[in-house]
Design a protein around this motif. Structure first.
Motif, PDB file in Angstrom:
ATOM      1  N   THR A  25      -7.011  -4.542 -40.657  1.00 17.87           N
ATOM      2  CA  THR A  25      -7.835  -4.887 -39.508  1.00 17.87           C
ATOM      3  C   THR A  25      -7.327  -4.098 -38.315  1.00 17.87           C
ATOM      4  OG1 THR A  25      -8.201  -7.119 -40.346  1.00 17.87           O
ATOM      5  CG2 THR A  25      -8.613  -6.772 -38.024  1.00 17.87           C
ATOM      6  N   CYS A  26      -8.248  -3.534 -37.557  1.00 19.20           N
ATOM      7  CA  CYS A  26      -7.871  -2.796 -36.353  1.00 19.20           C
ATOM      8  C   CYS A  26      -8.482  -3.456 -35.127  1.00 19.20           C
ATOM      9  CB  CYS A  26      -8.341  -1.347 -36.433  1.00 19.20           C
ATOM     10  SG  CYS A  26      -7.342  -0.340 -37.555  1.00 19.20           S
ATOM     11  N   ILE A  27      -7.766  -3.392 -34.027  1.00 20.15           N
ATOM     12  CA  ILE A  27      -8.254  -3.928 -32.762  1.00 20.15           C
ATOM     13  C   ILE A  27      -8.491  -2.759 -31.809  1.00 20.15           C
ATOM     14  CG2 ILE A  27      -7.774  -5.453 -30.809  1.00 20.15           C
ATOM     15  CD1 ILE A  27      -5.846  -6.973 -32.741  1.00 20.15           C
ATOM     16  N   ILE A  28      -9.748  -2.621 -31.389  1.00 18.82           N
ATOM     17  CA  ILE A  28     -10.134  -1.592 -30.428  1.00 18.82           C
ATOM     18  C   ILE A  28     -10.099  -2.228 -29.047  1.00 18.82           C
ATOM     19  CG2 ILE A  28     -11.944   0.026 -29.733  1.00 18.82           C
ATOM     20  CD1 ILE A  28     -13.042  -0.210 -32.643  1.00 18.82           C
ATOM     21  N   LYS A  29      -9.165  -1.798 -28.219  1.00 21.45           N
ATOM     22  CA  LYS A  29      -8.985  -2.399 -26.893  1.00 21.45           C
ATOM     23  C   LYS A  29      -9.725  -1.583 -25.834  1.00 21.45           C
ATOM     24  CE  LYS A  29      -4.624  -4.776 -27.685  1.00 21.45           C
ATOM     25  NZ  LYS A  29      -5.137  -6.062 -27.260  1.00 21.45           N
ATOM     26  N   THR A  30     -10.593  -2.264 -25.068  1.00 23.44           N
ATOM     27  CA  THR A  30     -11.312  -1.612 -23.971  1.00 23.44           C
ATOM     28  C   THR A  30     -11.231  -2.496 -22.727  1.00 23.44           C
ATOM     29  OG1 THR A  30     -13.527  -2.615 -24.123  1.00 23.44           O
ATOM     30  CG2 THR A  30     -13.003  -0.898 -25.735  1.00 23.44           C
ATOM     31  N   LEU A  59      -4.039   8.806 -31.658  1.00 20.83           N
ATOM     32  CA  LEU A  59      -4.941   9.830 -31.119  1.00 20.83           C
ATOM     33  C   LEU A  59      -6.211   9.234 -30.521  1.00 20.83           C
ATOM     34  CD1 LEU A  59      -4.526  12.621 -33.826  1.00 20.83           C
ATOM     35  CD2 LEU A  59      -3.623  12.591 -31.498  1.00 20.83           C
ATOM     36  N   TYR A  60      -6.517   7.980 -30.874  1.00 18.76           N
ATOM     37  CA  TYR A  60      -7.677   7.325 -30.257  1.00 18.76           C
ATOM     38  C   TYR A  60      -7.345   6.715 -28.897  1.00 18.76           C
ATOM     39  CZ  TYR A  60     -10.511   7.579 -34.566  1.00 18.76           C
ATOM     40  OH  TYR A  60     -11.250   8.011 -35.640  1.00 18.76           O
ATOM     41  N   ASP A  61      -6.055   6.587 -28.594  1.00 19.96           N
ATOM     42  CA  ASP A  61      -5.663   6.004 -27.307  1.00 19.96           C
ATOM     43  C   ASP A  61      -6.175   6.883 -26.163  1.00 19.96           C
ATOM     44  OD1 ASP A  61      -4.353   4.380 -29.081  1.00 19.96           O
ATOM     45  OD2 ASP A  61      -2.348   4.722 -28.270  1.00 19.96           O
ATOM     46  N   ASN A  62      -6.818   6.242 -25.185  1.00 18.41           N
ATOM     47  CA  ASN A  62      -7.370   6.931 -24.014  1.00 18.41           C
ATOM     48  C   ASN A  62      -8.512   7.890 -24.343  1.00 18.41           C
ATOM     49  OD1 ASN A  62      -5.591   5.696 -22.072  1.00 18.41           O
ATOM     50  ND2 ASN A  62      -3.971   6.939 -22.985  1.00 18.41           N
ATOM     51  N   THR A  63      -9.141   7.674 -25.511  1.00 14.47           N
ATOM     52  CA  THR A  63     -10.426   8.342 -25.766  1.00 14.47           C
ATOM     53  C   THR A  63     -11.496   7.429 -25.166  1.00 14.47           C
ATOM     54  OG1 THR A  63     -10.608   7.337 -27.972  1.00 14.47           O
ATOM     55  CG2 THR A  63      -9.604   9.533 -27.832  1.00 14.47           C
ATOM     56  N   THR A  64     -12.756   7.624 -25.534  1.00 19.71           N
ATOM     57  CA  THR A  64     -13.813   6.831 -24.901  1.00 19.71           C
ATOM     58  C   THR A  64     -14.923   6.454 -25.874  1.00 19.71           C
ATOM     59  OG1 THR A  64     -15.112   8.795 -24.284  1.00 19.71           O
ATOM     60  CG2 THR A  64     -13.478   8.008 -22.682  1.00 19.71           C
ATOM     61  N   PHE A  65     -15.677   5.425 -25.477  1.00 23.10           N
ATOM     62  CA  PHE A  65     -17.034   5.242 -25.975  1.00 23.10           C
ATOM     63  C   PHE A  65     -17.896   6.004 -24.984  1.00 23.10           C
ATOM     64  CE2 PHE A  65     -15.390   1.391 -28.126  1.00 23.10           C
ATOM     65  CZ  PHE A  65     -15.895   1.635 -29.399  1.00 23.10           C
ATOM     66  N   PHE A  66     -18.623   7.001 -25.456  1.00 26.07           N
ATOM     67  CA  PHE A  66     -19.332   7.910 -24.552  1.00 26.07           C
ATOM     68  C   PHE A  66     -20.846   7.937 -24.782  1.00 26.07           C
ATOM     69  CE2 PHE A  66     -17.878  10.160 -28.303  1.00 26.07           C
ATOM     70  CZ  PHE A  66     -19.032  10.795 -28.749  1.00 26.07           C
ATOM     71  N   ILE A 188      -6.285   1.798 -30.089  1.00 30.45           N
ATOM     72  CA  ILE A 188      -6.708   1.165 -31.340  1.00 30.45           C
ATOM     73  C   ILE A 188      -5.437   0.933 -32.140  1.00 30.45           C
ATOM     74  CG2 ILE A 188      -8.113   1.286 -33.429  1.00 30.45           C
ATOM     75  CD1 ILE A 188      -9.993   3.179 -32.051  1.00 30.45           C
ATOM     76  N   ILE A 189      -5.185  -0.315 -32.478  1.00 33.53           N
ATOM     77  CA  ILE A 189      -3.975  -0.656 -33.237  1.00 33.53           C
ATOM     78  C   ILE A 189      -4.366  -1.336 -34.542  1.00 33.53           C
ATOM     79  CG2 ILE A 189      -2.473  -0.821 -31.224  1.00 33.53           C
ATOM     80  CD1 ILE A 189      -2.848  -3.865 -31.312  1.00 33.53           C
ATOM     81  N   ARG A 190      -3.524  -1.183 -35.527  1.00 32.55           N
ATOM     82  CA  ARG A 190      -3.822  -1.812 -36.806  1.00 32.55           C
ATOM     83  C   ARG A 190      -3.036  -3.101 -36.980  1.00 32.55           C
ATOM     84  NH1 ARG A 190      -2.300   0.846 -42.423  1.00 32.55           N
ATOM     85  NH2 ARG A 190      -2.011   2.939 -41.577  1.00 32.55           N
ATOM     86  N   LYS A 191      -3.655  -4.032 -37.705  1.00 29.19           N
ATOM     87  CA  LYS A 191      -3.018  -5.307 -37.984  1.00 29.19           C
ATOM     88  C   LYS A 191      -3.355  -5.665 -39.427  1.00 29.19           C
ATOM     89  CE  LYS A 191      -2.956 -10.079 -36.353  1.00 29.19           C
ATOM     90  NZ  LYS A 191      -3.594 -11.072 -35.464  1.00 29.19           N
ATOM     91  N   SER A 192      -2.337  -5.751 -40.285  1.00 34.40           N
ATOM     92  CA  SER A 192      -2.575  -6.043 -41.698  1.00 34.40           C
ATOM     93  C   SER A 192      -2.735  -7.533 -41.908  1.00 34.40           C
ATOM     94  CB  SER A 192      -1.411  -5.542 -42.558  1.00 34.40           C
ATOM     95  OG  SER A 192      -1.360  -4.146 -42.513  1.00 34.40           O
ATOM     96  N   LEU A 193      -3.743  -7.906 -42.661  1.00 38.49           N
ATOM     97  CA  LEU A 193      -3.979  -9.294 -43.014  1.00 38.49           C
ATOM     98  C   LEU A 193      -4.040  -9.418 -44.522  1.00 38.49           C
ATOM     99  CD1 LEU A 193      -6.867 -10.189 -40.524  1.00 38.49           C
ATOM    100  CD2 LEU A 193      -4.454 -10.742 -40.279  1.00 38.49           C
ATOM    101  N   LEU A 194      -3.720 -10.599 -45.031  1.00 43.59           N
ATOM    102  CA  LEU A 194      -3.849 -10.822 -46.461  1.00 43.59           C
ATOM    103  C   LEU A 194      -5.225 -11.353 -46.772  1.00 43.59           C
ATOM    104  CD1 LEU A 194      -0.409 -12.357 -47.473  1.00 43.59           C
ATOM    105  CD2 LEU A 194      -1.305 -10.119 -48.088  1.00 43.59           C
TER     106      LEU A 194
END
Length: 198
Positions: A25-30, A59-66, A188-194
């Motif tokens: 699971t990834c969390i996209i922070k905006t 590499l997604y850090d400080n990119t954008t939704f454009f 964008i950070i990843r978080k592993s879930l079972l």
């Protein structure tokens, strides 16, 4: 009796852990809020691995939704869709393009909240991704949005924050899909879930 019960409990827990699969699971922070996406590494392994390569390298850090495609700002398109697009990485840091994992093979369709890779020709996807608003079957294999009919590679779905996706969609004016200023993706950070699914 208590020892037997505890032993059985420990065994049951061990069996559950062995049979469970890790779900990424990834969390996209905006600045408008967070979007959590569940990825499907068993169904779309190449696309998920590619996305996570960018995530892990930050590499997604400080990119954008454009870009935001709405029903009102695609006058020239006969097949209309609703998506938001982001994740353009500095061209000097982009990894090699990946093979297209077609929805006919993965079974991961472009339903409401699906996350998928943007592309030009087949096998050209690199870093840019999009999120669907409402079901978008024209983006699946055989769909008519892209003339080649190969569709796009969906590889997960939004599990929390679809309201944030809709807020981002509203940033685009009616006469332009590209909005200014673009919305910054803080990280964008990843978080592993079972999970025993996907």
């Amino acid at each position: 009796m208590k020892k037997i019960f505890l032993t059985l409990l420990v065994l049951l827990f061990a069996i559950i852990n062995l049979t469970a699969q890790k779900r990424e699971t990834c969390i996209i922070k905006t600045s408008l809020g967070d979007i959590s996406v569940a990825l499907y590494p068993k169904k779309a392994p190449i696309t998920v691995a590619n996305f996570l390569k960018y995530v892990d390298a930050h590499l997604y850090d400080n990119t954008t939704f454009f870009r935001s495609v709405t029903l009102n700002n695609q006058q020239k398109d006969s097949v209309k869709i609703e998506v938001i697009q982001g994740g353009e990485v500095d061209s000097t840091k982009v990894f090699a393009a990946i093979p297209l994992e077609r929805t006919a093979n993965t079974g991961v369709l472009h339903k409401n909240g699906a996350i998928s890779m943007a592309r030009d020709t087949p096998d050209s996807a690199t870093c840019s991704f999009f999120i669907c608003i409402n079901d978008q079957p024209s983006l699946d294999f055989g769909g008519k949005r892209n003339k080649d009919g190969q569709g796009f590679a969906a590889f997960g779905k939004v599990i929390k924050g679809i309201d944030v996706v809709k807020k981002i969609q509203l940033l685009a004016p009616n006469d332009n899909q590209y909005f200014k200023p673009p919305l910054v993706i803080l990280s964008i950070i990843r978080k592993s879930l079972l999970s025993d699914k996907n």
